[in-house]
Design a protein around this motif. Structure first.
Motif, short mmCIF file in Angstrom:
data_model
loop_
_atom_site.label_atom_id
_atom_site.label_comp_id
_atom_site.label_asym_id
_atom_site.label_seq_id
_atom_site.Cartn_x
_atom_site.Cartn_y
_atom_site.Cartn_z
N LYS A 213 0.38 -1.50 -0.02
CA LYS A 213 0.29 0.37 -0.02
C LYS A 213 0.98 1.85 0.00
CE LYS A 213 -4.52 -1.20 0.74
NZ LYS A 213 -5.09 -1.95 1.61
N TYR A 268 -13.73 -9.46 -0.79
CA TYR A 268 -12.09 -9.07 -0.56
C TYR A 268 -11.87 -9.09 0.69
CZ TYR A 268 -8.05 -6.33 -0.25
OH TYR A 268 -7.02 -5.11 -0.36
N ARG A 286 -15.39 -6.15 -4.16
CA ARG A 286 -15.28 -5.82 -5.74
C ARG A 286 -13.69 -6.80 -5.58
NH1 ARG A 286 -10.88 -3.12 -3.97
NH2 ARG A 286 -11.85 -1.40 -2.43
N1 GLY Z 1 -5.40 -3.23 -2.81
C1 GLY Z 1 -6.50 -3.23 -2.56
C2 GLY Z 1 -7.45 -2.43 -2.47
O1 GLY Z 1 -8.06 -2.94 -3.76
O2 GLY Z 1 -8.52 -2.04 -1.67
#
Ligand code: GLY
Ligand code: AMP
Length: 433
Positions: A213, A268, A286
């Motif tokens: 991140k 997720y 998503r």
């Molecule tokens: N890679 C972090 C997200 O898709 O929120």
């Protein structure tokens, strides 16, 4: 088959790439496609214009819609398409609250006994400040609503936390998304992204991956949407994944179903693997970006079949996904200034030999075709390297990232560093043994 993909970033390019391999005969449509999605027919509608998209899909006999970003899901694109009798892969507005409303997600987890950071939600700054001064730092202050991945502030001191809460609740820097804040305990450990195909009750996880991140190498600098990802991740053992299923995925899905918001789509789970086991950092409703660009190239079996089954109201029970051996690493090429402001319209050169290589895939994100290919966003391209080992995948990804040129190109050369360090340590231990 006529397939509409909503969204035009790197994640959606990877979805298009995989679905075109699964169904070469299908016709593909994409909302305002980026400069790399030329095989699909363009639909000139904003991805968040959910009613217009539903009307367009109905008028154009779309058989299946796949929604990439969270904003149209939170606005009810699934409800709008289903009201027209159309099949869509993505949760309803009610189920999308698991991402769009953090206060709701935290309350649901508390009710279902899902392990996550302890938290309290506040709409009043005075109460938030009192709480921060009482519990002390470190703390994480989060805007409850959608804030394009910028709404979580990790605070090392109470002063920083008070300032973050003030910025959201008093100054309104995130608008309505920050009118309520969640203040939570800081968790330590390694992060893991578990993306699962969900049919309402049952979750079938894809290969777990790890995002990066922070903007800078060694995980320094500000949080971004994600500067790179890799898969698989060795900390995601079968035992850990079984614990994730039992303590996180199943109770969360049961609680959503109890709320009359059964989740069908891609769930997720952003996890922190702590000393006491996996705990939830956040849920998204998503596919992840850039996790999708690393994970889908490793999927040998069809993605289209399970997406179409879930969209048609079917089940994923018993579904077996087949993964190719080896690893994938995705390196994001960003514009100088990202995640803040940056220039657009800068020419991009992608060497032709990259397209000929079978160990490198270039997914477009913020690109556009003008006279030639130019930059059009913060995250511009995602270069996925594939290899029999993570080291080889990293080399392929990095080399691809180096050979692509545009002014102000920014990227991390250390994607996968945690896993590579683990492998080196294991190698040393086995030599020493
Ligand atoms: N890679 C972090 C997200 O898709 O929120
Ligand atoms: P989020 O917007 O919730 O995905 O948070 C963005 C990033 O902030 C996460 O990927 C973590 O690195 C960090 N973060 C968020 N919440 C916590 C927490 N409770 N403890 C530690 N780190 C966190």
């Amino acid at each position: 088959m006529r397939i509409l993909i909503v969204g035009n970033g790197g994640r959606e390019h990877a979805l298009l790439w995989k679905l075109m391999r699964d169904a070469p005969e299908a016709s593909f449509f994409v909302t305002r496609p980026n400069g790399g999605m030329g095989e699909a027919a363009p639909v000139d509608l904003d991805s968040a214009d959910v009613d217009a998209l539903a009307a367009w899909a109905a008028a154009n006999s779309i058989d299946l819609t796949i929604v990439g970003p969270e904003a149209p899901l939170a606005r009810g694109i699934t409800d709008a398409l289903q009201a027209c009798g159309l099949h869509v892969f993505g949760p309803t507005r009610a189920a999308a609250r698991i991402e769009a409303n953090k206060a709701y997600a935290k309350a649901l987890m508390a009710r279902a006994g899902v392990p996550t950071a302890r938290h309290l939600a506040f709409a009043s700054f005075a109460a938030a400040e009192r709480h921060i001064l009482e519990v002390g730092a470190p703390l994480v202050v989060k805007a409850s609503g959608l804030a394009s991945g910028k709404g979580s502030i990790v605070c090392a001191t109470p002063q920083e936390a008070v300032a973050a809460a003030r910025n959201m609740l008093v100054e309104g820097i995130f608008g309505d998304a920050g009118r309520e804040v969640v203040i939570e305990e800081f968790m330590t450990g390694e992060e893991l992204s578990v993306l699962a195909l969900v049919d309402g009750r049952t979750a079938i996880p894809l290969l777990p991956s790890q995002d990066h991140k922070r903007l800078g190498e060694g995980d320094a600098g500000p949080n971004t949407g994600g500067m790179g990802a890799y898969a698989p991740v060795s900390i995601a053992t079968d035992a850990l994944m079984e614990e994730v299923r039992r303590t996180i995925l199943e109770p969360t899905l049961a609680a959503l179903a109890d709320d009359e918001a059964p989740f069908r789509g891609l769930l997720y789970a952003g996890l922190m693997i702590t000393d006491t086991g996996p705990r939830v950092v956040e849920f998204n409703c998503r596919f992840g970006d850039p996790e999708t660009q690393a994970v889908l190239p490793l999927l040998e079996s069809s993605l289209l079949d399970p997406l179409a089954a879930v969209a048609a109201g079917g089940s994923v029970t018993g579904l077996r996904l087949c993964w190719r051996p080896g690893s994938a690493i995705t390196t994001v090429l960003a514009s100088d200034g990202y995640p803040g402001s940056y220039r657009s319209g800068l020419p991009i050169q992608i060497p032709e030999e990259l397209a000929a290589r079978d160990d490198v895939l270039v997914f477009h994100a913020g690109t556009r075709r003008a006279d030639g290919l130019v930059t059009a966003g913060g995250r511009v391209l995602a270069v996925t390297g594939l290899g029999p080992t993570l080291e080889r995948a990293a080399e392929a990804s990095r080399r691809g990232a180096e050979t692509i040129a545009f002014e102000g190109k920014v990227f991390r050369r250390d994607i996968g560093w945690r896993e590579l360090a683990r492998q080196n340590k294991r190698r040393k231990e086995s030599v020493g043994a």
